[in-house]
Design a protein around this motif. Structure first.
Motif, PDB file in Angstrom:
ATOM      1  N   PHE A  20      35.919  41.406  33.361  1.00  0.00           N
ATOM      2  CA  PHE A  20      36.228  42.821  33.518  1.00  0.00           C
ATOM      3  C   PHE A  20      34.943  43.504  33.955  1.00  0.00           C
ATOM      4  CE2 PHE A  20      40.396  43.126  31.508  1.00  0.00           C
ATOM      5  CZ  PHE A  20      40.468  41.932  30.822  1.00  0.00           C
ATOM      6  N   ARG A  21      34.993  44.238  35.048  1.00  0.00           N
ATOM      7  CA  ARG A  21      33.782  44.935  35.496  1.00  0.00           C
ATOM      8  C   ARG A  21      34.158  46.212  36.228  1.00  0.00           C
ATOM      9  NH1 ARG A  21      33.561  44.522  40.864  1.00  0.00           N
ATOM     10  NH2 ARG A  21      34.419  42.684  41.889  1.00  0.00           N
ATOM     11  N   ARG A  22      33.146  47.090  36.375  1.00  0.00           N
ATOM     12  CA  ARG A  22      33.358  48.344  37.082  1.00  0.00           C
ATOM     13  C   ARG A  22      33.618  48.047  38.560  1.00  0.00           C
ATOM     14  NH1 ARG A  22      32.156  53.584  35.446  1.00  0.00           N
ATOM     15  NH2 ARG A  22      31.185  52.757  33.556  1.00  0.00           N
ATOM     16  N   ALA A  23      34.580  48.717  39.145  1.00  0.00           N
ATOM     17  CA  ALA A  23      34.909  48.513  40.555  1.00  0.00           C
ATOM     18  C   ALA A  23      33.804  49.058  41.446  1.00  0.00           C
ATOM     19  CB  ALA A  23      36.226  49.214  40.887  1.00  0.00           C
ATOM     20  N   ALA A  71      38.182  49.897  36.620  1.00  0.00           N
ATOM     21  CA  ALA A  71      37.825  48.505  36.341  1.00  0.00           C
ATOM     22  C   ALA A  71      38.655  47.562  37.190  1.00  0.00           C
ATOM     23  CB  ALA A  71      38.060  48.189  34.868  1.00  0.00           C
ATOM     24  N   VAL A  72      38.041  46.446  37.566  1.00  0.00           N
ATOM     25  CA  VAL A  72      38.797  45.343  38.160  1.00  0.00           C
ATOM     26  C   VAL A  72      38.682  44.146  37.227  1.00  0.00           C
ATOM     27  CG1 VAL A  72      38.679  46.082  40.569  1.00  0.00           C
ATOM     28  CG2 VAL A  72      36.834  44.672  39.603  1.00  0.00           C
ATOM     29  N   VAL A  73      39.705  43.309  37.291  1.00  0.00           N
ATOM     30  CA  VAL A  73      39.754  42.075  36.502  1.00  0.00           C
ATOM     31  C   VAL A  73      39.670  40.922  37.489  1.00  0.00           C
ATOM     32  CG1 VAL A  73      41.014  40.787  34.756  1.00  0.00           C
ATOM     33  CG2 VAL A  73      41.379  43.260  34.987  1.00  0.00           C
ATOM     34  N   GLU A  74      38.708  40.037  37.261  1.00  0.00           N
ATOM     35  CA  GLU A  74      38.539  38.887  38.152  1.00  0.00           C
ATOM     36  C   GLU A  74      38.832  37.596  37.406  1.00  0.00           C
ATOM     37  OE1 GLU A  74      35.137  39.821  41.464  1.00  0.00           O
ATOM     38  OE2 GLU A  74      34.458  39.257  39.464  1.00  0.00           O
TER      39      GLU A  74
END
Lengths: 166, 166
Positions: A20-23, A71-74
């Motif tokens: 999980f990180r900031r887009a 947030a994006v999930v990778e």
């Protein structure tokens, strides 16, 4: 929205390798694709490339606001989901902060695996870390399949959500 | 919440001499008094003086966030109401901004005069001026008397409002 996760999913990212990180600006096309691939989103988003400049302006406004967390999930370097948290300060309720979760999307091929549960677990933990004492969201009443999902997360449908288009 | 205003109230502040302005630290005791004087607020606010420091921290967080507008309504120099607008940027819906209205309060002696309608007219105009294309709010389902008020303003109860206390 996914149904509640199976118990083995409950520990979230530590057990699954999700990131999980900031887009960033570089994620914007992937985020728009996620927003489009949704029964409601299909009617109100624009999949054209290059990106509609409104998306870029929207991203920049989110990105410069320290009380927004897009947030994006990778998984394995591939973006499989996104969501937005808005941290809202207030005077009311003893100066309580609240976290508001919006635009939760999971890529079509990964739905039904409990990722929604993991994304909410992560988002709720972020809200707690930011000092929020309440997390809130509104759900379009046509998304009837999501009602039990939110209740299983502990949310209560205590409010009516009113919208006015300008 | 007030019932819909009588027709002669429709033009808002220009006809009534009400002043809408951004709240300052000096208004905070009056705002807390308004929050307290409410069936739900009475159970969750603190009327002690000096003010509970949580209110001061909450006010400062609101005041330094350019996407928050905590407003007071004055009539003849006296604060008779308050509300908070949160301006929320997003990528979704073509990078749409939305305005969220929260904590609308009117002093007890001035309820039933159509002030609620004027406050919403003002707040909606502020949202429009900031480029919002949607205005939203959630209403505690126990405030049944407010449902028709919001519908009369043009809001649709299209969403469920979920809350999770942390």
């Amino acid at each position: 929205m996914d149904p509640p996760a199976k118990p083995e999913d409950d520990n979230g990212e530590s057990m699954t390798g999700l990131t999980f990180r900031r887009a960033t600006r570089a994620d914007l096309e992937a985020i728009v694709d996620l927003l489009l691939d949704d029964p409601l989103g299909a009617a109100r988003e624009d999949g054209s490339r290059p990106l509609n400049p409104r998306y870029i302006a929207g991203f920049e406004a989110v990105d410069r606001d320290p009380n927004q967390y897009l947030a994006v999930v990778e998984d394995g370097g591939r973006i499989i989901g996104s969501l937005q948290i808005t941290f809202i300060p207030s005077v009311s309720r003893l100066g309580m902060w609240r976290g508001q979760i919006e635009a939760v999307r999971i890529t079509r091929t990964r739905r039904g695996e409990g990722l929604g549960r993991q994304m909410f677990d992560w988002a709720i933990a972020e809200c707690r870390q930011r000092g929020c004492e309440l997390v809130q969201l509104t759900m379009d009443k046509t998304r009837t399949e999501s009602f039990k999902f939110y209740e299983a997360l502990g949310f209560r449908a205590s409010h009516e959500g009113f919208k006015l288009s300008l």
